[in-house]
Design a protein around this motif. Structure first.
Motif, mmCIF file in Angstrom:
data_model
loop_
_atom_site.group_PDB
_atom_site.id
_atom_site.type_symbol
_atom_site.label_atom_id
_atom_site.label_comp_id
_atom_site.label_asym_id
_atom_site.label_seq_id
_atom_site.Cartn_x
_atom_site.Cartn_y
_atom_site.Cartn_z
ATOM 1 N N SER A 99 10.709 11.943 -8.372
ATOM 2 C CA SER A 99 10.578 10.525 -8.726
ATOM 3 C C SER A 99 9.143 10.200 -9.116
ATOM 4 C CB SER A 99 11.028 9.643 -7.561
ATOM 5 O OG SER A 99 10.123 9.732 -6.480
ATOM 6 N N LEU A 100 8.185 10.845 -8.476
ATOM 7 C CA LEU A 100 6.783 10.630 -8.831
ATOM 8 C C LEU A 100 6.492 11.153 -10.238
ATOM 9 C CD1 LEU A 100 4.058 9.630 -7.707
ATOM 10 C CD2 LEU A 100 3.621 11.970 -6.996
ATOM 11 N N SER A 102 8.676 11.334 -12.651
ATOM 12 C CA SER A 102 9.368 10.502 -13.643
ATOM 13 C C SER A 102 8.810 9.078 -13.692
ATOM 14 C CB SER A 102 10.868 10.460 -13.339
ATOM 15 O OG SER A 102 11.107 9.768 -12.139
ATOM 16 N N LEU A 103 7.827 8.775 -12.876
ATOM 17 C CA LEU A 103 7.240 7.435 -12.851
ATOM 18 C C LEU A 103 6.613 7.021 -14.184
ATOM 19 C CD1 LEU A 103 6.932 5.083 -10.918
ATOM 20 C CD2 LEU A 103 4.748 6.042 -10.197
ATOM 21 N N PRO A 104 5.939 7.912 -14.933
ATOM 22 C CA PRO A 104 5.392 7.476 -16.230
ATOM 23 C C PRO A 104 6.473 7.092 -17.249
ATOM 24 C CG PRO A 104 4.307 9.475 -15.510
ATOM 25 C CD PRO A 104 5.423 9.234 -14.572
ATOM 26 N N ILE A 106 9.244 5.432 -16.539
ATOM 27 C CA ILE A 106 10.117 4.429 -15.931
ATOM 28 C C ILE A 106 10.544 3.356 -16.933
ATOM 29 C CG2 ILE A 106 8.325 2.863 -15.051
ATOM 30 C CD1 ILE A 106 10.032 2.751 -12.449
ATOM 31 N N PRO A 110 14.613 4.213 -16.411
ATOM 32 C CA PRO A 110 14.392 3.823 -15.016
ATOM 33 C C PRO A 110 15.405 4.432 -14.045
ATOM 34 C CG PRO A 110 15.258 1.979 -16.257
ATOM 35 C CD PRO A 110 15.000 3.087 -17.232
ATOM 36 N N LYS A 112 16.354 7.529 -13.811
ATOM 37 C CA LYS A 112 15.893 8.807 -13.261
ATOM 38 C C LYS A 112 15.003 8.586 -12.050
ATOM 39 C CE LYS A 112 16.152 11.619 -17.378
ATOM 40 N NZ LYS A 112 15.442 12.491 -18.311
ATOM 41 N N PHE A 113 14.091 7.630 -12.161
ATOM 42 C CA PHE A 113 13.225 7.326 -11.028
ATOM 43 C C PHE A 113 14.032 6.772 -9.860
ATOM 44 C CE2 PHE A 113 10.920 4.115 -8.608
ATOM 45 C CZ PHE A 113 9.918 4.904 -8.064
ATOM 46 N N SER A 116 16.288 9.576 -8.111
ATOM 47 C CA SER A 116 15.558 10.562 -7.316
ATOM 48 C C SER A 116 14.858 9.911 -6.119
ATOM 49 C CB SER A 116 14.550 11.319 -8.186
ATOM 50 O OG SER A 116 13.640 10.425 -8.767
ATOM 51 N N PHE A 117 14.345 8.707 -6.274
ATOM 52 C CA PHE A 117 13.684 8.031 -5.163
ATOM 53 C C PHE A 117 14.694 7.654 -4.069
ATOM 54 C CE2 PHE A 117 11.689 4.379 -3.053
ATOM 55 C CZ PHE A 117 10.476 4.955 -2.702
ATOM 56 N N SER A 164 22.250 3.125 -10.670
ATOM 57 C CA SER A 164 21.533 4.103 -11.497
ATOM 58 C C SER A 164 22.435 5.250 -11.960
ATOM 59 C CB SER A 164 20.346 4.672 -10.727
ATOM 60 O OG SER A 164 20.780 5.422 -9.622
#
Length: 168
Positions: A99-100, A102-104, A106, A110, A112-113, A116-117, A164
């Motif tokens: 998730s970290l 995929s943060l850029p 988002i 969104p 994907k983040f 996973s989070f 999601s």
């Protein structure tokens, strides 16, 4: 030397007072009594510690029919519980790292983040539940102080996963 003997005379042993023999040594029966009293004391301490451990209860209730004192681990050994807890913890770290990463992105994806989070959060909950015991962890989550927070948190995690995965 006589002051040493007088000082030793004031000491107590399990047989009574120390009385030096003619050669200045303690007799063998008193020596055996002293060491046997140490052995008896150690055995008594070990027995009391064992009974305290056997009667230990985290809930403070020693009723064997109480649901909270029934077997917690569904037949899992301590090693299996630790291995499962560490496994869920490692999967949680993996999901949170994904998730970290995929943060850029988002803004573009969104889901994907969020997926996973949320999966990382569920893995953390499962790891803690496996280490603490599923039943005791459940009772901890629904305790009076945590009931509302647990309901909001778990519902938001599951709704995030649902939206999601299935909605987008």
């Amino acid at each position: 030397m006589s002051s040493l003997m007088q000082g030793l005379g004031s000491l107590k042993t399990s047989q009574g007072r120390y009385t030096p023999s003619g050669s200045g040594d303690q007799s063998t029966s008193e020596s055996a009594g002293f060491f046997s009293s140490i052995a008896d004391g150690a055995a008594s301490l070990a027995n009391s510690a064992r009974t305290r451990v056997e009667n230990f209860s985290l809930t403070g209730n020693s009723d064997p029919n109480n649901i909270q004192n029934q077997p917690e681990w569904f037949g899992l050994t301590t090693f299996q519980r630790w291995a499962g807890g560490i496994g869920f913890g490692l999967m949680a770290v993996f999901c949170l790292m994904m998730s970290l990463m995929s943060l850029p992105f988002i803004v573009i994806t969104p889901s994907k983040f969020a997926t996973s989070f949320s999966m990382g959060n569920l893995m953390i909950i499962l790891a803690i539940s496996l280490l603490n015991g599923p039943r005791s962890h459940f009772y901890h989550l629904i305790s009076k102080e945590r009931r509302i927070f647990s309901a909001f948190y778990l519902s938001s995690v599951f709704l995030t996963l649902y939206c999601s995965i299935f909605v987008t």
